[in-house]
Design an enzyme around this catalytic site. Structure first.
Site, PDB file in Angstrom:
ATOM      1  N   TYR A 151       0.830  -1.218   0.000  1.00 49.67           N
ATOM      2  CA  TYR A 151       0.000   0.000   0.000  1.00 49.67           C
ATOM      3  C   TYR A 151       0.863   1.266   0.000  1.00 49.67           C
ATOM      4  O   TYR A 151       0.504   2.264   0.615  1.00 49.67           O
ATOM      5  CB  TYR A 151      -0.934  -0.006   1.215  1.00 49.67           C
ATOM      6  CG  TYR A 151      -1.967  -1.131   1.236  1.00 49.67           C
ATOM      7  CD1 TYR A 151      -2.528  -1.624   0.045  1.00 49.67           C
ATOM      8  CD2 TYR A 151      -2.407  -1.687   2.433  1.00 49.67           C
ATOM      9  CE1 TYR A 151      -3.473  -2.641   0.068  1.00 49.67           C
ATOM     10  CE2 TYR A 151      -3.364  -2.701   2.464  1.00 49.67           C
ATOM     11  CZ  TYR A 151      -3.883  -3.177   1.273  1.00 49.67           C
ATOM     12  OH  TYR A 151      -4.833  -4.173   1.301  1.00 49.67           O
ATOM     13  N   TRP A 168     -11.524 -13.542  -7.788  1.00 45.71           N
ATOM     14  CA  TRP A 168     -12.834 -14.128  -7.432  1.00 45.71           C
ATOM     15  C   TRP A 168     -13.817 -14.083  -8.588  1.00 45.71           C
ATOM     16  O   TRP A 168     -14.864 -14.722  -8.550  1.00 45.71           O
ATOM     17  CB  TRP A 168     -13.373 -13.467  -6.155  1.00 45.71           C
ATOM     18  CG  TRP A 168     -12.344 -13.593  -5.071  1.00 45.71           C
ATOM     19  CD1 TRP A 168     -11.839 -12.606  -4.295  1.00 45.71           C
ATOM     20  CD2 TRP A 168     -11.643 -14.797  -4.668  1.00 45.71           C
ATOM     21  NE1 TRP A 168     -10.877 -13.096  -3.452  1.00 45.71           N
ATOM     22  CE2 TRP A 168     -10.730 -14.437  -3.670  1.00 45.71           C
ATOM     23  CE3 TRP A 168     -11.679 -16.136  -5.081  1.00 45.71           C
ATOM     24  CZ2 TRP A 168      -9.876 -15.357  -3.053  1.00 45.71           C
ATOM     25  CZ3 TRP A 168     -10.823 -17.055  -4.483  1.00 45.71           C
ATOM     26  CH2 TRP A 168      -9.950 -16.660  -3.486  1.00 45.71           C
ATOM     27  N   ASP A 214     -11.761  -4.931   7.150  1.00 52.56           N
ATOM     28  CA  ASP A 214     -10.417  -4.620   6.637  1.00 52.56           C
ATOM     29  C   ASP A 214      -9.970  -3.287   7.238  1.00 52.56           C
ATOM     30  O   ASP A 214     -10.736  -2.639   7.972  1.00 52.56           O
ATOM     31  CB  ASP A 214     -10.428  -4.559   5.088  1.00 52.56           C
ATOM     32  CG  ASP A 214      -9.100  -5.032   4.474  1.00 52.56           C
ATOM     33  OD1 ASP A 214      -8.049  -4.409   4.759  1.00 52.56           O
ATOM     34  OD2 ASP A 214      -9.122  -6.016   3.712  1.00 52.56           O
ATOM     35  N   ASP A 239      -8.089  -3.574  12.749  1.00 55.32           N
ATOM     36  CA  ASP A 239      -6.853  -4.331  12.523  1.00 55.32           C
ATOM     37  C   ASP A 239      -7.028  -5.677  13.217  1.00 55.32           C
ATOM     38  O   ASP A 239      -7.185  -5.712  14.437  1.00 55.32           O
ATOM     39  CB  ASP A 239      -5.678  -3.537  13.117  1.00 55.32           C
ATOM     40  CG  ASP A 239      -4.331  -4.187  12.844  1.00 55.32           C
ATOM     41  OD1 ASP A 239      -4.253  -5.437  12.838  1.00 55.32           O
ATOM     42  OD2 ASP A 239      -3.356  -3.447  12.637  1.00 55.32           O
ATOM     43  N   PHE A 240      -7.005  -6.780  12.436  1.00 51.75           N
ATOM     44  CA  PHE A 240      -7.298  -8.081  13.066  1.00 51.75           C
ATOM     45  C   PHE A 240      -6.155  -8.595  13.944  1.00 51.75           C
ATOM     46  O   PHE A 240      -6.341  -9.553  14.685  1.00 51.75           O
ATOM     47  CB  PHE A 240      -7.808  -9.122  12.065  1.00 51.75           C
ATOM     48  CG  PHE A 240      -6.958  -9.392  10.839  1.00 51.75           C
ATOM     49  CD1 PHE A 240      -5.627  -9.774  10.928  1.00 51.75           C
ATOM     50  CD2 PHE A 240      -7.541  -9.298   9.568  1.00 51.75           C
ATOM     51  CE1 PHE A 240      -4.877 -10.052   9.798  1.00 51.75           C
ATOM     52  CE2 PHE A 240      -6.794  -9.567   8.417  1.00 51.75           C
ATOM     53  CZ  PHE A 240      -5.453  -9.943   8.538  1.00 51.75           C
ATOM     54  N   HIS A 258      -1.788 -17.455   4.223  1.00 49.75           N
ATOM     55  CA  HIS A 258      -0.565 -17.613   3.412  1.00 49.75           C
ATOM     56  C   HIS A 258       0.339 -16.369   3.434  1.00 49.75           C
ATOM     57  O   HIS A 258       1.475 -16.440   2.981  1.00 49.75           O
ATOM     58  CB  HIS A 258      -0.899 -18.039   1.967  1.00 49.75           C
ATOM     59  CG  HIS A 258      -1.340 -16.941   1.059  1.00 49.75           C
ATOM     60  ND1 HIS A 258      -1.323 -17.057  -0.310  1.00 49.75           N
ATOM     61  CD2 HIS A 258      -1.819 -15.693   1.314  1.00 49.75           C
ATOM     62  CE1 HIS A 258      -1.762 -15.941  -0.857  1.00 49.75           C
ATOM     63  NE2 HIS A 258      -2.073 -15.096   0.108  1.00 49.75           N
ATOM     64  N   ASP A 259      -0.188 -15.238   3.924  1.00 50.63           N
ATOM     65  CA  ASP A 259       0.620 -14.012   3.995  1.00 50.63           C
ATOM     66  C   ASP A 259       1.614 -14.021   5.160  1.00 50.63           C
ATOM     67  O   ASP A 259       2.575 -13.257   5.155  1.00 50.63           O
ATOM     68  CB  ASP A 259      -0.287 -12.785   4.205  1.00 50.63           C
ATOM     69  CG  ASP A 259      -1.084 -12.408   2.966  1.00 50.63           C
ATOM     70  OD1 ASP A 259      -0.703 -12.823   1.856  1.00 50.63           O
ATOM     71  OD2 ASP A 259      -2.087 -11.685   3.132  1.00 50.63           O
ATOM     72  N   GLN A 309       7.573 -11.385  -1.686  1.00 56.59           N
ATOM     73  CA  GLN A 309       6.738 -10.214  -1.404  1.00 56.59           C
ATOM     74  C   GLN A 309       6.225 -10.144   0.040  1.00 56.59           C
ATOM     75  O   GLN A 309       5.931  -9.051   0.529  1.00 56.59           O
ATOM     76  CB  GLN A 309       5.528 -10.218  -2.367  1.00 56.59           C
ATOM     77  CG  GLN A 309       4.808  -8.889  -2.438  1.00 56.59           C
ATOM     78  CD  GLN A 309       3.673  -8.869  -3.443  1.00 56.59           C
ATOM     79  OE1 GLN A 309       3.224  -9.890  -3.925  1.00 56.59           O
ATOM     80  NE2 GLN A 309       3.205  -7.674  -3.750  1.00 56.59           N
TER      81      GLN A 309
END
Ligand code: SAM
Ligand code: ASE
Length: 348
Positions: A151, A168, A214, A239-240, A258-259, A309
């Protein structure tokens, strides 16, 4: 390639040579997308000469002719020669997936691959040596701050959201119907980004409520650029990793696990376990590796992408099952959709 079938790679390395040139094929498609070749050919009533395409797109005629020929070589365009002039036209696949603006367009995916993924992959050797992402060398952002790199500007944020959104279009319906989720009243798509998967969830389960959770900045952009008139899902921001997550019956985590490192995933999943009631659950949506390590090649490449990344990796079902069990969840069910992304459901 039928004529190659009987011959082994040792006699002549057909496949190997094709792989070595794979990056050139990617670049041919990227350049054509960036130049606007597919939109021009789609809108044109008849086939066009390279000269005509070059003029319309403000490019060099000789360069354009070579690019168009290569696109014919990979069967993305067609060519006919009339009176010594080559006339190029589009194919159904190019019109549907590569031209900008269509409902199934992957144009945003191509642009992100070309402008962000390709420069990152230029540092693949270093990423493997160091075992960490290459955001620092590529964009000047420290490796711990993966979403700060993604971002890093408003333009980049929009491009990333475009990439997330486009997956998607292809896999959304299969993923949300991999399991019957109609028993979950309140569904929360954590890190739900543009709402593309939430839209599919809301369509498949009209009697459930669907919320996208989000970062505030992302929710604002999603509302402004991606929300459609008849959408029924709602947004919440936060923020989770910090504080609590809003209560829900089902937490959807699509391309979230997966991040991150296993340790961070465990922290998040334990938090979700405590936030939901017995009978509640989590749906993980990820591209899953095979247990025997032999593929799928797309997922193995995605895992290398997570290396250059992000902080995470792609995993086989057994590893997702282990992480879910360690967080307290049981009854782990795995569904391979046969497309790029698969689903795993676990309950409390
Ligand atoms: N779930 C979407 C999908 O599969 O298309 C987006 C996946 S994207 C890789 C990760 C998403 O998680 C982004 O939208 C990002 O903004 C969001 N995210 C990352 N860290 C977060 C956090 N700590 N709290 C809330 N959202 C977060
Ligand atoms: C993430 C997913 C991706 C974080 C960064 C990412 C992808 C690219 N960069 O969670 C998607 C991988 N798939 C494709 C088609 O590139």
């Amino acid at each position: 390639m039928a004529e190659h079938l009987s011959q082994s790679e040792l006699d002549y390395p057909f496949k190997l040579l094709e792989y070595l040139n794979g990056f050139r094929i990617s670049k041919v498609i990227f350049a054509a997308c960036e130049l606007g070749v597919f939109e021009l050919l789609m809108k044109s009533p008849g086939a066009l000469s390279a000269q005509h395409v070059a003029q319309a797109l403000d490019a060099n005629a000789d360069g354009m002719e070579r690019l168009l020929d290569a696109l014919v070589g990979i069967e993305i365009l067609e060519v006919e020669t009339a009176d010594g002039t080559a006339l190029y036209s589009s194919t159904d696949v190019a019109n549907m997936y590569l031209a900008r603006g269509g409902v199934k367009s992957l144009h945003d995916m191509v642009i992100y691959q070309s402008q962000t993924i390709y420069p990152l992959w230029n540092n693949m050797t270093d990423a493997v040596r160091e075992g960490k992402n290459q955001n620092h060398k590529t964009f000047g952002i420290p490796p711990e701050e993966v979403f700060e790199a993604i971002y890093r500007s408003e333009e980049e944020t929009l491009k990333f959201m475009g990439l997330m959104n486009s997956s998607w279009i292809l896999d959304g319906q299969d993923v949300v119907t991999a399991f019957n989720l109609s028993g979950f009243q309140k569904i929360m798509d954590l890190g739900g980004c543009t709402g593309a998967l939430a839209r599919e969830l809301a369509k498949a389960y009209p009697s459930s409520s669907v919320t996208v959770f989000d970062f505030l900045e992302i929710v604002e952009i999603a509302r402004k650029h991606f929300l459609q008139e008849n959408d029924t899902f709602t947004f919440e921001s936060g923020d989770f990793f910090l504080g609590e997550v809003p209560p829900a019956d089902l937490y959807v985590l699509a391309r979230i696990v997966h991040d991150w490192s296993e340790e961070k995933c465990l922290r998040l999943l334990k938090k979700l376990y405590h936030a939901c009631k017995p009978g509640g659950g989590v749906l993980l949506v990820e591209a899953m590796l095979l247990e025997n390590r032999r593929g799928p090649i797309m997922t193995q490449l995605f895992s290398l992408n997570m290396l250059v990344q992000m902080e995470g990796r792609e995993r086989p079902p057994s590893q997702y099952t282990m992480i879910l069990n360690q967080s307290g969840f049981t009854n782990v069910q795995v569904c391979r959709t046969g497309k790029s992304y698969d689903a795993i459901l676990a309950v409390k």
